[in-house]
Design a protein around this motif. Structure first.
Motif, mmCIF file in Angstrom:
data_model
loop_
_atom_site.group_PDB
_atom_site.id
_atom_site.type_symbol
_atom_site.label_atom_id
_atom_site.label_comp_id
_atom_site.label_asym_id
_atom_site.label_seq_id
_atom_site.Cartn_x
_atom_site.Cartn_y
_atom_site.Cartn_z
ATOM 1 N N UNK A 69 0.758 -1.266 -0.229
ATOM 2 C CA UNK A 69 0.185 0.160 0.190
ATOM 3 C C UNK A 69 0.446 1.146 0.180
ATOM 4 N N UNK A 70 2.143 1.446 0.718
ATOM 5 C CA UNK A 70 2.584 2.535 0.612
ATOM 6 C C UNK A 70 3.285 2.616 -0.478
ATOM 7 N N UNK A 71 3.956 1.889 -1.381
ATOM 8 C CA UNK A 71 4.639 2.453 -2.976
ATOM 9 C C UNK A 71 3.450 2.367 -3.678
ATOM 10 N N UNK A 72 1.763 1.889 -3.586
ATOM 11 C CA UNK A 72 1.116 2.302 -4.102
ATOM 12 C C UNK A 72 0.376 3.718 -3.629
ATOM 13 N N UNK A 73 0.667 4.101 -2.783
ATOM 14 C CA UNK A 73 0.652 5.039 -2.545
ATOM 15 C C UNK A 73 0.783 6.147 -2.394
ATOM 16 N N UNK A 74 2.376 5.886 -2.709
ATOM 17 C CA UNK A 74 3.759 7.251 -2.971
ATOM 18 C C UNK A 74 3.120 7.332 -4.327
ATOM 19 N N UNK A 77 0.310 9.198 -5.778
ATOM 20 C CA UNK A 77 0.489 10.551 -6.233
ATOM 21 C C UNK A 77 0.888 11.214 -7.255
ATOM 22 N N UNK A 78 0.118 11.996 -8.125
ATOM 23 C CA UNK A 78 1.228 12.973 -9.257
ATOM 24 C C UNK A 78 2.191 14.214 -8.456
ATOM 25 N N UNK A 82 5.832 14.834 -9.661
ATOM 26 C CA UNK A 82 6.664 16.202 -9.438
ATOM 27 C C UNK A 82 8.099 16.485 -9.089
ATOM 28 N N UNK A 83 7.666 16.163 -7.718
ATOM 29 C CA UNK A 83 8.649 15.777 -6.348
ATOM 30 C C UNK A 83 10.496 15.158 -7.311
ATOM 31 N N UNK A 84 9.862 13.609 -7.735
ATOM 32 C CA UNK A 84 11.048 13.485 -7.983
ATOM 33 C C UNK A 84 11.832 13.916 -9.082
ATOM 34 N N UNK A 85 10.972 14.733 -10.398
ATOM 35 C CA UNK A 85 11.192 15.439 -11.653
ATOM 36 C C UNK A 85 11.858 16.262 -10.914
ATOM 37 N N UNK A 274 10.149 4.093 0.996
ATOM 38 C CA UNK A 274 9.685 4.090 -0.390
ATOM 39 C C UNK A 274 10.266 5.906 -0.775
ATOM 40 N N UNK A 275 9.859 6.639 0.011
ATOM 41 C CA UNK A 275 10.510 7.730 -0.683
ATOM 42 C C UNK A 275 11.557 7.873 -0.504
ATOM 43 N N UNK A 276 12.986 7.607 -0.176
ATOM 44 C CA UNK A 276 13.924 7.337 0.415
ATOM 45 C C UNK A 276 14.791 6.369 -1.173
ATOM 46 N N UNK A 277 13.928 5.860 -0.772
ATOM 47 C CA UNK A 277 14.375 4.198 -1.942
ATOM 48 C C UNK A 277 14.152 5.022 -3.487
#
Lengths: 303, 273
Positions: A69-74, A77-78, A82-85, A274-277
């Motif tokens: 679910x954490x991967x799916x949630x991250x 979310x569009x 944008x943050x990654x980009x 998830x975000x840090x990976x």
């Protein structure tokens, strides 16, 4: 009698072993010297990273229900895309700026006398040993409303109102250009100082202008240093948490800030994991692509 | 043709030289300006500075007003000293074991030990936090020393491995053929020859630990915070101009330390090569 003693090492307990066996024993002993560090790395580096990966596969912030679910949630979310980009774009912009400003300095370094080379190298390395926090603070002073840049531009009459430079991407890229510059210059200078000076003379003797020599001789030959510098600057600027938060402010959100918020403000560790990976994977992907391009261009040169 | 050529060469000198001067300005001026600001009397970061004063330094060195800053500085020094010390022992041993080993496994191990330099620091910081709290540890200086050890050790391993690979193997062979034991050779030949490499690496590791934010950010609490973390807090909330004075002290310290390292072990040469 004298022949047999001469064949043996006269000292130590190992002296009675045949030399090949002693050699093998020494090899084994040398290997074992890396054991303490291996154990430390297994316990303090590998295990935490594996646990981080495991944590990302839990659904709730109490870390009780395994799932995706954490991967799916991250990635549902569009905003996060944008943050990654934005994070990767910030890295690329900083890389471009450090190349444009740093490369000419490396060129000039080659033409200096050994004494001046020493001084310049000192100037380049010095900021690297200065805390990133101090360098970030210095840029607040330079870019602030009443800072050097604004005061100078006002005094020259080029602007009538102070420019807003802090908390903009432009200000952040300018600051990161200085903060990351040593990482670009050191590998560049290292490669360039090994270039054969005769190559430039030969190019000039054959009638090429200095520009032509630069783009057809020096740039291709310095490619390994350039690529190494780009990789270091990219990796460092995309994860420069302090500079990003202090100069970028809260309106510019990059992945490190998101990780910090999720882990130490919201306490949602699975989502932070998830975000840090994602940060690791996206940064390493760009780095792999850059070094592939670098290798291909240098193969092209030598092939 | 000749005139065109000289025009081109002139434009080369102007453009390349101009950008190079700009680059030096960009590198040096923020540091100089931050230093100037730390000697002003104003409450804001106005430029040009108004009035010369040691006011911020007086406040910084006041033991009661700046107690938290002093404690943070003490924490930073303790963590940096201990993690560097442990790092020197572990990295030197590992370098001795791996530097001359041509086996594939040794190369893999070497790359693995260098990997904290590539991994985003904030990812390792979070991983360490999750790991240590799962094991039930509370934030403490010991945890921070463990975390800093991982991210600063590669600096020592790199310079030590480099000086070991430049070591003439004939020296070791002659020491052993003259009857010296492995340990005696290590103590009297190898270590003295690679000492400058170890010292340069230890210095870089120490400075990296003093400067580290991502690991300390996750492993410290209000009592165990380090200097950069506290300074970050001072810049984030109300811009406390004591940051300028701390910066001034750190700039002076880095400058002096670098001069010493340059004279003793040739630091910049080692960083370039």
């Amino acid at each position: 009698m004298s022949i047999t003693t001469a064949a043996h090492d006269p000292s130590g307990p190992s002296g009675h072993l045949p030399s090949f066996a002693r050699e093998a024993r020494l090899r084994l002993a040398e290997w074992q010297l890396a054991l303490p560090l291996s154990l430390a790395f297994a316990a303090l580096f590998l295990a935490p990273l594996l646990l981080l990966v495991a944590t990302s596969f839990f659904n709730d912030d109490k870390i009780t229900q395994p799932g995706f679910a954490s991967w799916a949630k991250f990635f549902g979310d569009p905003f996060n895309y944008k943050v990654i980009f934005d994070t990767l774009l910030l890295g690329l912009k900083t890389v471009c700026a450090t190349v444009v400003v740093g490369y000419p300095l490396a060129l000039v370094y080659m033409d200096l006398s050994p004494r001046l080379q020493k001084v310049l190298l000192f100037i380049i390395v010095m900021p690297m040993l200065l805390s990133v926090v101090v360098r970030t603070f210095a840029w607040i002073v330079v870019l602030g409303r009443e800072g050097v840049v604004n005061q100078t531009l006002l005094w020259l009459g080029l602007i009538s109102e102070p420019l807003r430079l802090l908390q903009t991407e432009l200000g952040l890229v300018i600051s990161l250009t200085q903060i990351e510059m040593p990482l670009m210059l050191l590998p560049l200078i290292s490669v360039m100082s090994r270039l054969d000076p005769n190559l430039r003379d030969a190019s000039a003797a054959l009638g090429a202008s200095r520009w032509r020599t630069l783009f057809t001789v020096i740039v291709p030959l310095s490619m390994p240093g350039l690529v190494a510098g780009c990789l270091l600057v990219f990796a460092s600027s995309t994860t420069a948490f302090i500079s990003q938060t202090v100069i970028g402010g809260v309106r510019l959100i990059y992945l490190p800030l998101l990780i910090w918020q999720q882990s130490l403000v919201v306490y949602n560790w699975p989502l932070a994991a998830v975000a840090s990976l994602s940060l690791v994977v996206s940064v390493l992907t760009v780095i792999a692509a850059l070094s592939y391009l670098g290798r291909r261009s240098s193969r092209h040169l030598h092939g | 043709m000749g005139r065109r050529q000289s025009f081109l060469d002139l434009s080369y000198s102007l453009v390349i030289g101009g950008i190079a001067i700009l680059a030096v300005l960009i590198i040096v001026s923020p540091v100089v300006i931050a230093l100037m600001i730390s000697f002003t009397e104003g409450r804001s970061l106005k430029f040009p500075p108004t009035g010369f004063s040691f006011g911020w330094y007086e406040q910084l060195f006041d033991p009661t007003k700046s107690r938290q800053i002093h404690r943070a500085a003490g924490n930073s020094l303790e963590v940096a000293a201990l993690s560097t010390l442990i790092g020197v022992v572990l990295a030197t041993l590992a370098a001795l074991g791996l530097a001359r080993n041509r086996a594939r496994a040794a190369r893999v191990a070497d790359n693995f030990f260098m990997s904290p330099l590539v991994l985003p620091g904030i990812t390792f910081g979070l991983a360490a936090l999750v790991y240590f709290s799962t094991l039930g540890f509370r934030p403490s200086l010991n945890l921070m020393i463990a975390g800093h050890l991982i991210v600063t050790m590669p600096f020592i391993l790199r310079t030590t491995t480099a000086s070991l690979s430049q070591l003439d193997p004939a020296l070791l062979d002659s020491s052993q053929s003259l009857g010296a034991s492995w340990f005696y050779t290590l103590r009297r030949v190898t270590l003295p020859l690679i000492f400058p490499g170890i010292a340069a690496g230890a210095f870089l590791a120490f400075m990296a630990s003093i400067d580290n934010v991502p690991v300390s950010l996750f492993l410290s609490n209000a009592r165990t915070d380090t200097l950069p973390i506290r300074m970050w807090g001072m810049m984030e909330s109300t811009l406390d101009v004591r940051v300028a004075a701390v910066s001034g002290v750190l700039i002076a310290a880095a400058f002096v330390l670098m001069l010493i390292m340059e004279w003793t072990v040739g630091l910049t040469r080692r960083m370039r090569d």
